[in-house]
Design an enzyme around this catalytic site. Structure first.
Site, PDB file in Angstrom:
ATOM      1  N   TYR A 196      -9.171  -2.657  -2.959  1.00  0.00           N
ATOM      2  CA  TYR A 196      -9.200  -4.098  -2.664  1.00  0.00           C
ATOM      3  C   TYR A 196     -10.596  -4.553  -2.202  1.00  0.00           C
ATOM      4  O   TYR A 196     -10.861  -5.739  -2.098  1.00  0.00           O
ATOM      5  CB  TYR A 196      -8.182  -4.473  -1.572  1.00  0.00           C
ATOM      6  N   ASP A 219      -1.752  -3.958   5.361  1.00  0.00           N
ATOM      7  CA  ASP A 219      -1.802  -3.085   4.177  1.00  0.00           C
ATOM      8  C   ASP A 219      -3.029  -3.427   3.344  1.00  0.00           C
ATOM      9  O   ASP A 219      -3.127  -4.502   2.765  1.00  0.00           O
ATOM     10  CB  ASP A 219      -0.539  -3.300   3.321  1.00  0.00           C
ATOM     11  N   LYS A 254      -5.212   3.030   1.035  1.00  0.00           N
ATOM     12  CA  LYS A 254      -4.763   3.817  -0.132  1.00  0.00           C
ATOM     13  C   LYS A 254      -5.940   4.454  -0.851  1.00  0.00           C
ATOM     14  O   LYS A 254      -7.023   3.860  -0.941  1.00  0.00           O
ATOM     15  CB  LYS A 254      -3.998   2.918  -1.116  1.00  0.00           C
ATOM     16  N   HIS A 312      -2.491   5.767  -4.262  1.00  0.00           N
ATOM     17  CA  HIS A 312      -2.196   4.414  -4.747  1.00  0.00           C
ATOM     18  C   HIS A 312      -1.366   4.422  -6.036  1.00  0.00           C
ATOM     19  O   HIS A 312      -0.413   3.655  -6.159  1.00  0.00           O
ATOM     20  CB  HIS A 312      -3.513   3.670  -4.955  1.00  0.00           C
TER      21      HIS A 312
END
Ligand SMILES: NC(=O)C1=CN([C@@H]2O[C@H](COP(=O)(O)OP(=O)(O)OC[C@H]3O[C@@H](n4cnc5c(N)ncnc54)[C@H](OP(=O)(O)O)[C@@H]3O)[C@@H](O)[C@H]2O)C=CC1
Ligand SMILES: O=C(O)C(=O)[C@@H](O)[C@H](O)C(=O)CO
Length: 274
Positions: A50, A45, A75, A108
């Site tokens: 990120y 994930d 996401k 997200h």
């Protein structure tokens, strides 16, 4: 040990235990994800926000495990809300990952005040129709946000990934998901580590000869949620995967239910918009 799967509303299967990479530094991500894959995790994930999708892609390419045995989630970043913006954001994520498709693509955050999640969802429906993603879902959606999607669009999200752990058990939301065939995926399944030194939890875990983290992950498995613990520590990556050889008794599940006090470790989805 084979990880059990949960079947999504379009018959695609997602492993019930995956590996999260929020806060894994970009330069370490390939190594950390390789360790996870070697341990046996098949679901990773990540998210555009990120900033480590490239490392995830590098680990996938250097792994002996065939791509079709891996389940990759990413996401849509918050600035990517809007139809055209979402399509562009998806292209950017695929380029970072170096993949031709992902298994699950999530919005997200709903950012309700921005008012664009329905339009954004239509872009995800197009990505799904075009075969660029095997399943589409959302993250951090509350019931009113899900109801709007049902009322105004065509496809029910396959997954809603939300904060969920013993302190925030999300019972009402899980029941709503079950009623509508949405799989509940738990983020921060280990409370970002904050609950793991609790004395009651430690004593319960000791009864099974397991660590507090293993106890909590076993609780997720028995609850039926998909969990995606993160660790950059190889011994913990392995420890968190070693949860398939024991079962929590009913009275211990009842003791864990008592931890639910509504504590969030992350932002409130009704207001988070950065
Ligand atoms: N959709 C969303 O909005 C969100 C999604 N997520 C996803 O969920 C994943 C997991 O959530 P996350 O917030 O990372 O938190 P977790 O609940 O997975 O906890 C991670 C923390 O716990 C520590 N830890 C992990 N395993 C153990 C263990 N066995 N014993 C003791 N400590 C341990 C880690 O330390 P260390 O790494 O130092 O070993 C890290 O500090 C994320 O990585 C991300 O993929 C997370 C937040 C929001
Ligand atoms: O990790 C995620 O997926 C998040 O959305 C978090 O980073 C979230 O943005 C947060 O916790 C900010 O404090």
């Amino acid at each position: 040990m084979a990880v059990p799967s949960v079947v999504l509303n379009n018959e695609v299967a997602i492993p019930q235990l995956g590996f999260g990479v929020w806060q894994v530094p970009a330069g370490d991500t390939a190594k950390v994800v390789r360790t996870a894959i070697e341990t046996g995790y098949r679901s990773i994930d990540t998210a555009a926000s990120y900033r480590n999708e490239a490392g995830v892609g590098e680990a996938i390419r250097s792994s002996d495990v065939p791509r079709d045995e891996l389940f990759i989630t990413t996401k849509l970043p918050n600035p990517g809300h809007g139809y055209d913006e979402a399509l562009r954001a998806f292209d950017a994520s695929l380029a970072e990952l170096g993949l031709d498709h992902v298994d699950l693509y999530l919005i997200h955050w709903p950012m309700p005040a921005r008012g664009k999640y329905v339009e954004t969802w239509r872009a995800l429906e197009k990505l799904y129709a075009d075969g660029r993603v095997r399943a589409i879902g959302v993250s951090n959606f509350h019931v009113p946000h899900l109801r709007r999607l049902f009322d105004e669009t065509g496809i029910v999200p396959a997954v809603n990934q939300v904060e969920l752990h013993p302190r925030l058990q999300q019972k009402a939301l899980r029941e709503f998901h079950a009623e509508h065939g949405i799989v509940t995926e738990a983020w921060s399944p280990l409370t970002q580590g904050s609950l793991l030194s609790d004395a009651t939890l430690t004593a319960l875990a000791a009864k099974y000869g397991k660590s507090p983290a293993q106890l909590v992950l076993r609780w997720h498995l028995q609850l039926g949620t998909v969990a995606i613990p993160k660790s950059v520590t190889p011994s913990r990556i392995r420890e968190n995967f070693d949860v398939f050889d024991f079962e929590l008794a009913e009275d211990d599940l009842a003791a864990l239910a008592e931890f639910d006090d509504g504590t969030r470790t992350g932002p409130d989805p009704d207001t988070f918009s950065s």
